[in-house]
Scaffold this motif. Structure first.
Motif, short mmCIF file in Angstrom:
data_model
loop_
_atom_site.label_atom_id
_atom_site.label_comp_id
_atom_site.label_asym_id
_atom_site.label_seq_id
_atom_site.Cartn_x
_atom_site.Cartn_y
_atom_site.Cartn_z
N ASN A 110 0.83 -1.21 0.00
CA ASN A 110 0.00 0.00 0.00
C ASN A 110 0.86 1.25 0.00
OD1 ASN A 110 -2.33 -1.52 0.02
ND2 ASN A 110 -2.53 -1.49 2.26
N ALA A 111 1.92 1.24 0.80
CA ALA A 111 2.81 2.40 0.85
C ALA A 111 3.47 2.63 -0.50
CB ALA A 111 3.87 2.20 1.94
N HIS A 112 3.89 1.52 -1.14
CA HIS A 112 4.52 1.66 -2.45
C HIS A 112 3.52 2.19 -3.47
CE1 HIS A 112 7.25 0.86 -5.73
NE2 HIS A 112 6.29 0.19 -6.36
N THR A 113 2.27 1.73 -3.39
CA THR A 113 1.24 2.20 -4.32
C THR A 113 0.96 3.69 -4.13
OG1 THR A 113 0.23 0.01 -4.31
CG2 THR A 113 -1.13 1.84 -5.10
N LEU A 114 0.83 4.10 -2.85
CA LEU A 114 0.57 5.51 -2.58
C LEU A 114 1.73 6.38 -3.06
CD1 LEU A 114 -0.95 5.30 1.02
CD2 LEU A 114 -2.15 5.81 -1.11
N SER A 115 2.96 5.90 -2.87
CA SER A 115 4.12 6.65 -3.33
C SER A 115 4.12 6.77 -4.86
CB SER A 115 5.40 5.96 -2.86
OG SER A 115 6.54 6.64 -3.35
N SER A 116 3.75 5.70 -5.54
CA SER A 116 3.70 5.74 -7.00
C SER A 116 2.63 6.70 -7.48
CB SER A 116 3.44 4.33 -7.55
OG SER A 116 4.46 3.43 -7.18
N LEU A 117 1.47 6.68 -6.80
CA LEU A 117 0.40 7.60 -7.20
C LEU A 117 0.81 9.05 -6.98
CD1 LEU A 117 -2.73 5.72 -5.75
CD2 LEU A 117 -2.07 5.96 -8.15
N ALA A 118 1.51 9.30 -5.86
CA ALA A 118 1.96 10.66 -5.60
C ALA A 118 2.96 11.14 -6.66
CB ALA A 118 2.59 10.74 -4.21
N GLU A 119 3.87 10.23 -7.04
CA GLU A 119 4.84 10.59 -8.08
C GLU A 119 4.16 10.86 -9.41
OE1 GLU A 119 7.77 7.56 -8.28
OE2 GLU A 119 8.63 7.99 -6.30
N GLU A 120 3.15 10.03 -9.74
CA GLU A 120 2.42 10.25 -10.99
C GLU A 120 1.68 11.58 -10.98
OE1 GLU A 120 -0.13 6.93 -11.50
OE2 GLU A 120 1.49 5.49 -11.85
N ALA A 121 1.10 11.92 -9.82
CA ALA A 121 0.40 13.20 -9.72
C ALA A 121 1.36 14.37 -9.91
CB ALA A 121 -0.31 13.30 -8.37
N MET A 122 2.55 14.27 -9.29
CA MET A 122 3.54 15.32 -9.45
C MET A 122 4.00 15.42 -10.90
SD MET A 122 3.96 16.92 -6.63
CE MET A 122 5.48 17.77 -7.02
N GLU A 123 4.17 14.28 -11.56
CA GLU A 123 4.58 14.29 -12.96
C GLU A 123 3.52 14.95 -13.84
OE1 GLU A 123 7.32 13.58 -14.48
OE2 GLU A 123 8.36 13.00 -12.64
N ARG A 124 2.24 14.69 -13.51
CA ARG A 124 1.17 15.31 -14.29
C ARG A 124 1.17 16.83 -14.11
NH1 ARG A 124 -1.89 10.71 -12.67
NH2 ARG A 124 -2.76 11.91 -10.92
N VAL A 125 1.40 17.28 -12.85
CA VAL A 125 1.45 18.72 -12.60
C VAL A 125 2.61 19.36 -13.35
CG1 VAL A 125 1.83 20.45 -10.81
CG2 VAL A 125 0.30 18.53 -10.36
N ARG A 126 3.79 18.72 -13.28
CA ARG A 126 4.94 19.26 -14.00
C ARG A 126 4.72 19.24 -15.50
NH1 ARG A 126 8.09 16.75 -9.70
NH2 ARG A 126 8.09 14.78 -10.84
#
Length: 355
Positions: A3-19
């Motif tokens: 779950n922690a790895h999934t949340l971290s991946s989702l957060a990174e994807e969200a940041m990539e989308r913003v950038r």
């Protein structure tokens, strides 16, 4: 762990989308700017000495580049200049389009409530705070006002504030940290007007702290009238901060307000006060948006005149360095052909309604 790895991946994807979205927006702005540059290149591609629309538009665009007008604002103004055949008409169009585009929200009232002034070091926050209290003194008893110095540990800062407060008779207090400020605000809760002067070491962090400490605190950004685009972007880069208004200082030294106008066109903010000098006894300037437009048109006209006097042709893409020696050519200065609008600057003691 999954779950922690999934949340971290989702957060990174969200940041990539913003950038990615920020990059797309930047590319779009650059493409729009290049389109306007290409159009101007076509208009000015005639032989040297071209007159008429192409020459007028090219001259105005080169002057706007030298005035550091942002690309988006330049493009909007150039679209309105394509039908102009002389410089005087073009300057009038620039004045009218700037006035129409700078529609700011209503300015907050500065004679009641709790107001915090935030901004970089050296922009004149202490003088601005003092002038707000001086203007309010024409409508409020001195005993109903208070001035607070918050977290300003620079040598001499507290002494300067005490001297300025002694001239007005307003009681001044010092809060070294957030906890002391909370106690002071509770003790001074019955005062009708409280002005908080902040340090300039980290204005964004201080604004966030003040907003969390007391929701009633109105946050005001203090910037010099000739602030650069980078300065304005840095101060307003935190989207979570709700600025109630923009206060402008250092307006007495022939400011170049073009970067500021570009910022206000993209991020409308009310201008609640303009300090026209560094003298504490001077009052604040009213009709602030009109003042900015007048200064901008004057700066543009002066740039055109300097170019005409020097007889030099500015590059379309690069700003020209200031010329120390002017050589007068046979061409008459642009001022003789221009009929600038008569806008009178006013100063007022009260700042109840500055818009």
């Amino acid at each position: 762990h999954t779950n922690a790895h999934t949340l971290s991946s989702l957060a990174e994807e969200a940041m990539e989308r913003v950038r990615g979205q920020a990059l797309v927006n930047l590319v779009r702005e650059e493409i729009a700017s290049l389109r306007h540059e290409f159009q101007l290149s076509r208009l000015g591609s005639d032989l040297p000495g071209t007159t008429g629309t192409a020459s007028t538009v090219r001259q105005l665009h080169e002057a706007l580049v030298e005035c550091l007008a942002p690309a988006k604002l330049r493009g909007a103004l150039i679209e309105g200049l394509l039908d102009c055949t002389d410089t005087g008409q073009a300057l009038e169009v620039v004045h009218d389009r700037l006035t129409a585009s700078l529609v700011a929200p209503a300015s907050p009232c500065l004679i009641s409530g709790i107001h915090a002034l935030c901004g970089p070091s050296g922009v004149g926050k202490t003088l601005m705070a003092n002038r707000i209290l001086v203007a309010a003194a024409s409508e409020l008893p001195i005993r109903h006002m208070a001035l607070i110095s918050y977290a300003d540990h620079k040598p001499g800062a507290w002494s300067q504030m005490q001297i300025l407060a002694a001239q007005t008779g307003v009681e001044v207090y010092r809060a070294r940290d957030l906890q002391a400020l909370a106690l002071l605000l509770e003790e001074l809760g019955q005062r009708q007007l409280i002005v908080i002067d902040t340090a300039g070491s980290d204005p964004l962090r201080q604004a966030q702290e003040l907003a969390k400490l007391e929701p009633r605190i109105a946050l005001h950004s203090v910037m010099p009238t000739g602030a650069s685009s980078d300065q304005l972007r840095r101060l307003h880069s935190e989207t979570g901060i709700l600025w109630q208004s923009l206060m402008l200082s250092k307006a007495d030294d022939q400011p170049n307000p073009w970067p500021l106008l570009g910022f206000l066109a993209a991020h409308p903010l009310p201008i609640s006060a303009i300090a026209s000098s560094d003298r504490p006894q001077d009052s604040l300037v009213s009709h602030s948006l009109n003042e900015l437009v007048r200064w901008a048109v004057d700066k543009l006209q002066n740039t055109l005149e300097q170019t005409a006097d020097s007889g030099l042709q500015l590059p379309a893409m690069l700003p020209r360095a200031a010329t120390s020696t002017k050589v007068r050519s046979a061409q008459q200065p642009a001022r003789r052909a221009v009929k600038p609008r008569k806008l009178s600057a006013q100063t007022v003691a009260s700042i109840t309604c500055l818009q």
